[in-house]
Enzyme design. Structure first.
Site, PDB file in Angstrom:
ATOM      1  N   ASN A 180       0.860  -1.190   0.000  1.00 60.65           N
ATOM      2  CA  ASN A 180       0.000   0.000   0.000  1.00 60.65           C
ATOM      3  C   ASN A 180       0.896   1.240   0.000  1.00 60.65           C
ATOM      4  O   ASN A 180       2.113   1.123   0.112  1.00 60.65           O
ATOM      5  CB  ASN A 180      -0.998  -0.021   1.162  1.00 60.65           C
ATOM      6  CG  ASN A 180      -0.287  -0.125   2.491  1.00 60.65           C
ATOM      7  OD1 ASN A 180       0.714   0.559   2.726  1.00 60.65           O
ATOM      8  ND2 ASN A 180      -0.773  -0.976   3.370  1.00 60.65           N
TER       9      ASN A 180
ATOM     10  N   VAL B 230      -1.368 -10.405   1.167  1.00 60.26           N
ATOM     11  CA  VAL B 230      -0.045 -10.866   0.742  1.00 60.26           C
ATOM     12  C   VAL B 230       1.062  -9.965   1.318  1.00 60.26           C
ATOM     13  O   VAL B 230       2.159 -10.428   1.627  1.00 60.26           O
ATOM     14  CB  VAL B 230       0.005 -10.985  -0.802  1.00 60.26           C
ATOM     15  CG1 VAL B 230      -0.001  -9.645  -1.486  1.00 60.26           C
ATOM     16  CG2 VAL B 230       1.180 -11.828  -1.246  1.00 60.26           C
ATOM     17  N   ASP B 231       0.747  -8.694   1.486  1.00 58.99           N
ATOM     18  CA  ASP B 231       1.695  -7.729   2.050  1.00 58.99           C
ATOM     19  C   ASP B 231       2.111  -8.178   3.468  1.00 58.99           C
ATOM     20  O   ASP B 231       3.309  -8.243   3.800  1.00 58.99           O
ATOM     21  CB  ASP B 231       0.989  -6.359   2.086  1.00 58.99           C
ATOM     22  CG  ASP B 231       1.925  -5.186   2.356  1.00 58.99           C
ATOM     23  OD1 ASP B 231       3.145  -5.388   2.365  1.00 58.99           O
ATOM     24  OD2 ASP B 231       1.409  -4.065   2.539  1.00 58.99           O
TER      25      ASP B 231
ATOM     26  N   GLY C 113      -7.555  -8.697  -4.222  1.00 60.96           N
ATOM     27  CA  GLY C 113      -8.002  -9.047  -2.872  1.00 60.96           C
ATOM     28  C   GLY C 113      -8.812  -7.901  -2.297  1.00 60.96           C
ATOM     29  O   GLY C 113      -9.863  -7.525  -2.838  1.00 60.96           O
TER      30      GLY C 113
HETATM   31  P1  ADP Z   1      -4.670  -6.074  -2.805  1.00 68.93           P
HETATM   32  O1  ADP Z   1      -4.796  -5.107  -1.654  1.00 68.93           O
HETATM   33  O2  ADP Z   1      -3.692  -5.591  -3.869  1.00 68.93           O
HETATM   34  O3  ADP Z   1      -5.993  -6.480  -3.349  1.00 68.93           O
HETATM   35  P2  ADP Z   1      -4.383  -8.543  -1.249  1.00 68.93           P
HETATM   36  O4  ADP Z   1      -3.211  -8.943  -0.450  1.00 68.93           O
HETATM   37  O5  ADP Z   1      -5.651  -8.244  -0.503  1.00 68.93           O
HETATM   38  O6  ADP Z   1      -3.909  -7.321  -2.165  1.00 68.93           O
HETATM   39  O7  ADP Z   1      -4.711  -9.667  -2.302  1.00 68.93           O
HETATM   40  C1  ADP Z   1      -4.011  -9.872  -3.506  1.00 68.93           C
HETATM   41  C2  ADP Z   1      -3.998 -11.340  -3.836  1.00 68.93           C
HETATM   42  O8  ADP Z   1      -2.966 -11.982  -3.070  1.00 68.93           O
HETATM   43  C3  ADP Z   1      -5.293 -12.088  -3.504  1.00 68.93           C
HETATM   44  O9  ADP Z   1      -5.607 -12.927  -4.609  1.00 68.93           O
HETATM   45  C4  ADP Z   1      -4.915 -12.933  -2.289  1.00 68.93           C
HETATM   46  O10 ADP Z   1      -5.650 -14.155  -2.254  1.00 68.93           O
HETATM   47  C5  ADP Z   1      -3.457 -13.215  -2.598  1.00 68.93           C
HETATM   48  N1  ADP Z   1      -2.596 -13.652  -1.477  1.00 68.93           N
HETATM   49  C6  ADP Z   1      -2.752 -13.461  -0.144  1.00 68.93           C
HETATM   50  N2  ADP Z   1      -1.728 -14.027   0.537  1.00 68.93           N
HETATM   51  C7  ADP Z   1      -0.913 -14.602  -0.402  1.00 68.93           C
HETATM   52  C8  ADP Z   1       0.297 -15.360  -0.356  1.00 68.93           C
HETATM   53  N3  ADP Z   1       0.907 -15.644   0.804  1.00 68.93           N
HETATM   54  N4  ADP Z   1       0.846 -15.784  -1.525  1.00 68.93           N
HETATM   55  C9  ADP Z   1       0.249 -15.502  -2.718  1.00 68.93           C
HETATM   56  N5  ADP Z   1      -0.878 -14.789  -2.827  1.00 68.93           N
HETATM   57  C10 ADP Z   1      -1.465 -14.355  -1.695  1.00 68.93           C
END
Ligand code: ADP
Length: 184
Positions: free
Chosen positions: A32, A41-42, A132
């Protein structure tokens, strides 16, 4: 367990799994603006990389991006405790029905690929940026990803992996690719 699938003469690979476990030159973080970590994922990347990642991100904020990292921009740090050597942080757009943000999402992928190539890296892995919490419709995001990969991957020696967290996302991506006529 699903096996990987490839397109574009093996230069684009998709897998289902946890991006923090991948042994690649760089993984991309759907960060972000603050670069201070968050959920999804962050959060997973920050937890797996360890506290040094937060310090490196604070440093980036102070020295390069005092106002925060804008949508579609990229910034790189080491991977610290991750198996990946580097993390490329990018900020995907928050989806909005009435504003076309496709170029901003495309820029996350384009600029990550360009930065990796500029640093002489060979392998890079992406999560499904913005799909996500940021709410981008998965099929629309997948179309954008495929267009950028088709435009960029043939011209360098980078191999890109799209790492989907769920089997459902991986299947949906395959369907978009086949609908758009990409042959494996
Ligand atoms: P954004 O805020 O950009 O939407 P998110 O983290 O909420 O980011 O989600 C982006 C994508 O990453 C989603 O498809 C989520 O399921 C996926 N995600 C979450 N954790 C992981 C992980 N450890 N490895 C790979 N993908 C992940």
């Amino acid at each position: 367990m699903t096996t990987a699938m490839t397109w574009m003469s093996g230069k684009l690979r998709i897998i289902q799994g946890d991006i923090t476990t991948l042994e690649v030159d760089a993984i991309v973080n759907a960060a972000n603006h603050s670069l201070m970590g968050g959920g999804g994922v962050d959060g997973a990347i920050h937890r797996a990389a360890g506290g040094e990642l937060k310090t490196a991100c604070q440093d980036l904020r102070q020295k390069q991006w005092p106002e925060g990292l804008p949508d579609g921009e990229v910034a790189m740090t080491p991977g610290f405790n991750l198996p990946a050597r580097y993390v490329i942080h990018t900020v995907g757009p928050v989806y909005a029905k009435t504003i076309d943000k496709s170029e901003l999402l495309a820029n996350c992928y384009r600029k990550s690929l360009a930065l990796a190539a500029q640093q002489g890296l060979h392998t890079i892995a992406f999560p499904a940026i913005s799909t996500g919490v940021y709410g981008y419709p998965f099929d629309q995001a997948s179309e954008i990803v495929l267009k950028v990969m088709a435009e960029k991957l043939p011209h360098g020696d980078l191999t890109a992996t799209l790492c989907f967290f769920s089997q459902q996302d991986m299947d949906a991506f395959r369907q978009v690719a086949s609908r758009m006529g990409y042959q494996r």
